[in-house]
Design a protein around this motif. Sequence first.
Motif, PDB file in Angstrom:
ATOM      1  N   GLU A 185      -2.392  -1.973   4.321  1.00 52.33           N
ATOM      2  CA  GLU A 185      -3.147  -0.876   4.927  1.00 52.33           C
ATOM      3  C   GLU A 185      -4.642  -1.176   4.930  1.00 52.33           C
ATOM      4  OE1 GLU A 185      -1.882   2.602   2.809  1.00 52.33           O
ATOM      5  OE2 GLU A 185      -0.135   2.869   4.113  1.00 52.33           O
ATOM      6  N   SER A 186      -5.131  -1.827   3.899  1.00 53.74           N
ATOM      7  CA  SER A 186      -6.537  -2.207   3.843  1.00 53.74           C
ATOM      8  C   SER A 186      -6.881  -3.183   4.961  1.00 53.74           C
ATOM      9  CB  SER A 186      -6.850  -2.823   2.482  1.00 53.74           C
ATOM     10  OG  SER A 186      -8.153  -3.327   2.466  1.00 53.74           O
ATOM     11  N   ILE A 187      -5.999  -4.148   5.177  1.00 49.84           N
ATOM     12  CA  ILE A 187      -6.212  -5.118   6.259  1.00 49.84           C
ATOM     13  C   ILE A 187      -6.220  -4.418   7.607  1.00 49.84           C
ATOM     14  CG2 ILE A 187      -5.156  -7.059   7.476  1.00 49.84           C
ATOM     15  CD1 ILE A 187      -4.231  -8.049   4.671  1.00 49.84           C
TER      16      ILE A 187
ATOM     17  N   ARG B 200      -7.045  -1.286   8.186  1.00 45.85           N
ATOM     18  CA  ARG B 200      -8.296  -0.536   8.310  1.00 45.85           C
ATOM     19  C   ARG B 200      -9.450  -1.469   8.683  1.00 45.85           C
ATOM     20  NH1 ARG B 200      -6.158   2.161   3.919  1.00 45.85           N
ATOM     21  NH2 ARG B 200      -7.314   0.896   2.430  1.00 45.85           N
ATOM     22  N   GLN B 201      -9.509  -2.629   8.045  1.00 45.45           N
ATOM     23  CA  GLN B 201     -10.571  -3.589   8.358  1.00 45.45           C
ATOM     24  C   GLN B 201     -10.450  -4.067   9.793  1.00 45.45           C
ATOM     25  OE1 GLN B 201     -10.145  -6.652   5.445  1.00 45.45           O
ATOM     26  NE2 GLN B 201     -11.070  -5.447   3.806  1.00 45.45           N
TER      27      GLN B 201
ATOM     28  N   ARG C  37     -11.717  -1.351  12.041  1.00 41.55           N
ATOM     29  CA  ARG C  37     -13.177  -1.282  11.998  1.00 41.55           C
ATOM     30  C   ARG C  37     -13.789  -2.436  12.775  1.00 41.55           C
ATOM     31  NH1 ARG C  37     -13.608  -1.285   6.115  1.00 41.55           N
ATOM     32  NH2 ARG C  37     -12.082   0.292   5.676  1.00 41.55           N
TER      33      ARG C  37
ATOM     34  N   ALA D  32      -0.579  -1.244  -0.035  1.00 43.50           N
ATOM     35  CA  ALA D  32      -2.004  -0.901  -0.066  1.00 43.50           C
ATOM     36  C   ALA D  32      -2.845  -2.024   0.532  1.00 43.50           C
ATOM     37  CB  ALA D  32      -2.439  -0.611  -1.492  1.00 43.50           C
ATOM     38  N   ALA D  33      -2.509  -3.265   0.213  1.00 45.11           N
ATOM     39  CA  ALA D  33      -3.257  -4.401   0.767  1.00 45.11           C
ATOM     40  C   ALA D  33      -3.095  -4.478   2.277  1.00 45.11           C
ATOM     41  CB  ALA D  33      -2.793  -5.699   0.107  1.00 45.11           C
TER      42      ALA D  33
END
Length: 128
Positions: free
Chosen positions: A39-41, A43-44, A47, A36-37
């Motif tokens: 995937e968050s990175i 996504r950031q 963006r 999850a971490a």
Amino acid sequence: MSRISRHMSGPDRQRLDSALVTAGQSADAATRAQIAAFESILRQSRRGKAAGRNSLRDEIERLTMPEIADPGIFAAGRMSDLLSHVIEQILPHLDMPQDVLDITEAMLREEVESQREIQDRIGEGSPA
């Protein structure tokens, strides 16, 4: 559908999706948190890239490429000095088989000699 498999098609995509689902189901809580971490990175990063910021590749290069504060380290003769230092001060303390040390030393000495020859040629070509 996973983010990775969006760009794939056919049987490869199905196998990857299946493997990702299986891996996610069998993962422990810590591994799921890491996924999850990550995937968050991602996504950031996506963006940020869309907003005109540096790409992930640019960030990695920025973090791994050395910044040369003093370009004088590349001055004539400096390379030979550095290689000589490696030969005399570093190689003798490395824990490597003797034949590897001998080959490494021979290659470095050959490079020192090559650097000296280049400097001599440059010196001969310039007007005195």
